[in-house]
Write an enzyme that holds these catalytic residues in place. Structure first.
Site, PDB file in Angstrom:
ATOM      1  N   ILE A  48       0.868  -1.181   0.000  1.00 34.92           N
ATOM      2  CA  ILE A  48       0.000   0.000   0.000  1.00 34.92           C
ATOM      3  C   ILE A  48       0.900   1.225   0.000  1.00 34.92           C
ATOM      4  O   ILE A  48       1.519   1.555   1.029  1.00 34.92           O
ATOM      5  CB  ILE A  48      -0.910   0.027   1.258  1.00 34.92           C
ATOM      6  CG1 ILE A  48      -1.747  -1.246   1.379  1.00 34.92           C
ATOM      7  CG2 ILE A  48      -1.800   1.274   1.240  1.00 34.92           C
ATOM      8  CD1 ILE A  48      -2.799  -1.433   0.307  1.00 34.92           C
ATOM      9  N   GLU A  60       4.585  -7.668   2.956  1.00 31.13           N
ATOM     10  CA  GLU A  60       4.865  -8.594   4.052  1.00 31.13           C
ATOM     11  C   GLU A  60       4.324  -8.111   5.393  1.00 31.13           C
ATOM     12  O   GLU A  60       3.686  -8.884   6.118  1.00 31.13           O
ATOM     13  CB  GLU A  60       6.374  -8.876   4.130  1.00 31.13           C
ATOM     14  CG  GLU A  60       6.917  -9.623   2.914  1.00 31.13           C
ATOM     15  CD  GLU A  60       7.373  -8.716   1.788  1.00 31.13           C
ATOM     16  OE1 GLU A  60       6.879  -7.580   1.689  1.00 31.13           O
ATOM     17  OE2 GLU A  60       8.224  -9.147   0.994  1.00 31.13           O
ATOM     18  N   CYS A  91      12.403  -7.075   1.118  1.00 31.51           N
ATOM     19  CA  CYS A  91      13.414  -6.043   1.367  1.00 31.51           C
ATOM     20  C   CYS A  91      14.033  -6.277   2.749  1.00 31.51           C
ATOM     21  O   CYS A  91      13.541  -7.081   3.553  1.00 31.51           O
ATOM     22  CB  CYS A  91      12.800  -4.652   1.259  1.00 31.51           C
ATOM     23  SG  CYS A  91      11.823  -4.149   2.691  1.00 31.51           S
ATOM     24  N   CYS A  94      11.725  -5.846   5.693  1.00 26.51           N
ATOM     25  CA  CYS A  94      10.719  -6.915   5.798  1.00 26.51           C
ATOM     26  C   CYS A  94      11.351  -8.203   6.336  1.00 26.51           C
ATOM     27  O   CYS A  94      10.690  -8.962   7.050  1.00 26.51           O
ATOM     28  CB  CYS A  94      10.066  -7.157   4.455  1.00 26.51           C
ATOM     29  SG  CYS A  94       8.909  -5.842   4.015  1.00 26.51           S
TER      30      CYS A  94
HETATM   31  N1  THU Z   1       7.671  -4.270  -2.038  1.00 27.27           N
HETATM   32  C1  THU Z   1       6.969  -5.136  -1.244  1.00 27.27           C
HETATM   33  O1  THU Z   1       5.800  -4.897  -0.927  1.00 27.27           O
HETATM   34  N2  THU Z   1       7.590  -6.260  -0.820  1.00 27.27           N
HETATM   35  C2  THU Z   1       8.804  -6.683  -1.251  1.00 27.27           C
HETATM   36  O2  THU Z   1       9.228  -7.754  -0.877  1.00 27.27           O
HETATM   37  C3  THU Z   1       9.592  -5.837  -2.167  1.00 27.27           C
HETATM   38  C4  THU Z   1       9.043  -4.479  -2.418  1.00 27.27           C
HETATM   39  C5  THU Z   1       6.984  -3.074  -2.533  1.00 27.27           C
HETATM   40  C6  THU Z   1       7.386  -1.782  -1.902  1.00 27.27           C
HETATM   41  C7  THU Z   1       6.948  -0.802  -2.987  1.00 27.27           C
HETATM   42  O3  THU Z   1       5.558  -0.527  -2.817  1.00 27.27           O
HETATM   43  C8  THU Z   1       7.132  -1.557  -4.278  1.00 27.27           C
HETATM   44  O4  THU Z   1       7.220  -2.930  -3.917  1.00 27.27           O
HETATM   45  C9  THU Z   1       8.374  -1.153  -5.048  1.00 27.27           C
HETATM   46  O5  THU Z   1       9.498  -1.194  -4.242  1.00 27.27           O
END
Ligand code: THU
Length: 137
Positions: A48, A60, A91, A94
């Site tokens: 989000i 996550e 990331c 996370c």
């Molecule tokens: N993002 C995630 O939601 N989880 C991940 O494991 C990698 C990145 C999202 C964060 C952002 O909204 C978008 O992906 C681009 O980085």
């Protein structure tokens, strides 16, 4: 490739279903995460984003919040999906958030849906991690 475990098919479907609800107008990178919890249930969440970029949420922690709100306590398995062919790995932040509720040997499946999934563990993604055990928990 050998037939995939049935649980991964269920987790993949849950992650993809919630990924369709991602709010990612800035990156256009929609992510879904599905957790198999210790209560046997699957909890899912999506990213989000926000016009104030740094306060956007990854998928996550959304899934972790759903797990705790729904009564799950511990993470048994994680499946992350996103666009492209590269495995969508959590990331750094996370990885630490997952660490709070998972063990180093907890499996994490990272999938760019146009490619092959990467099967790894939290310990491989976050070696020598700092965790609740350091604080006596
Ligand atoms: N993002 C995630 O939601 N989880 C991940 O494991 C990698 C990145 C999202 C964060 C952002 O909204 C978008 O992906 C681009 O980085």
């Amino acid at each position: 490739m050998a037939a995939r475990a049935a649980i991964d098919e269920r987790l993949f479907e849950a992650a993809e279903a919630v990924r369709a609800r991602a709010y990612a107008p800035y990156s256009n990178f929609q992510v879904g995460a599905a957790i198999l919890a210790d209560d046997g249930n699957i909890y899912a969440g999506c990213n989000i984003e926000n016009a104030a970029y740094p306060i956007g949420n990854c998928a996550e922690p959304s899934a972790i919040a759903a797990m705790r709100a729904g009564g799950g306590r511990r993470i048994e398995r994680v499946y992350v999906t996103g666009p492209g062919t590269l495995p969508v790995t959590p990331c750094g932040g996370c990885r630490q958030r997952i660490r709070e509720f998972a063990a180093p040997e907890t499996p994490i499946v990272c999938h760019g849906v146009d490619g092959e999934p990467l099967y790894t563990t939290l310990g491989e993604l976050l070696p020598h991690s700092f965790g609740p055990n350091h604080l006596g928990r």
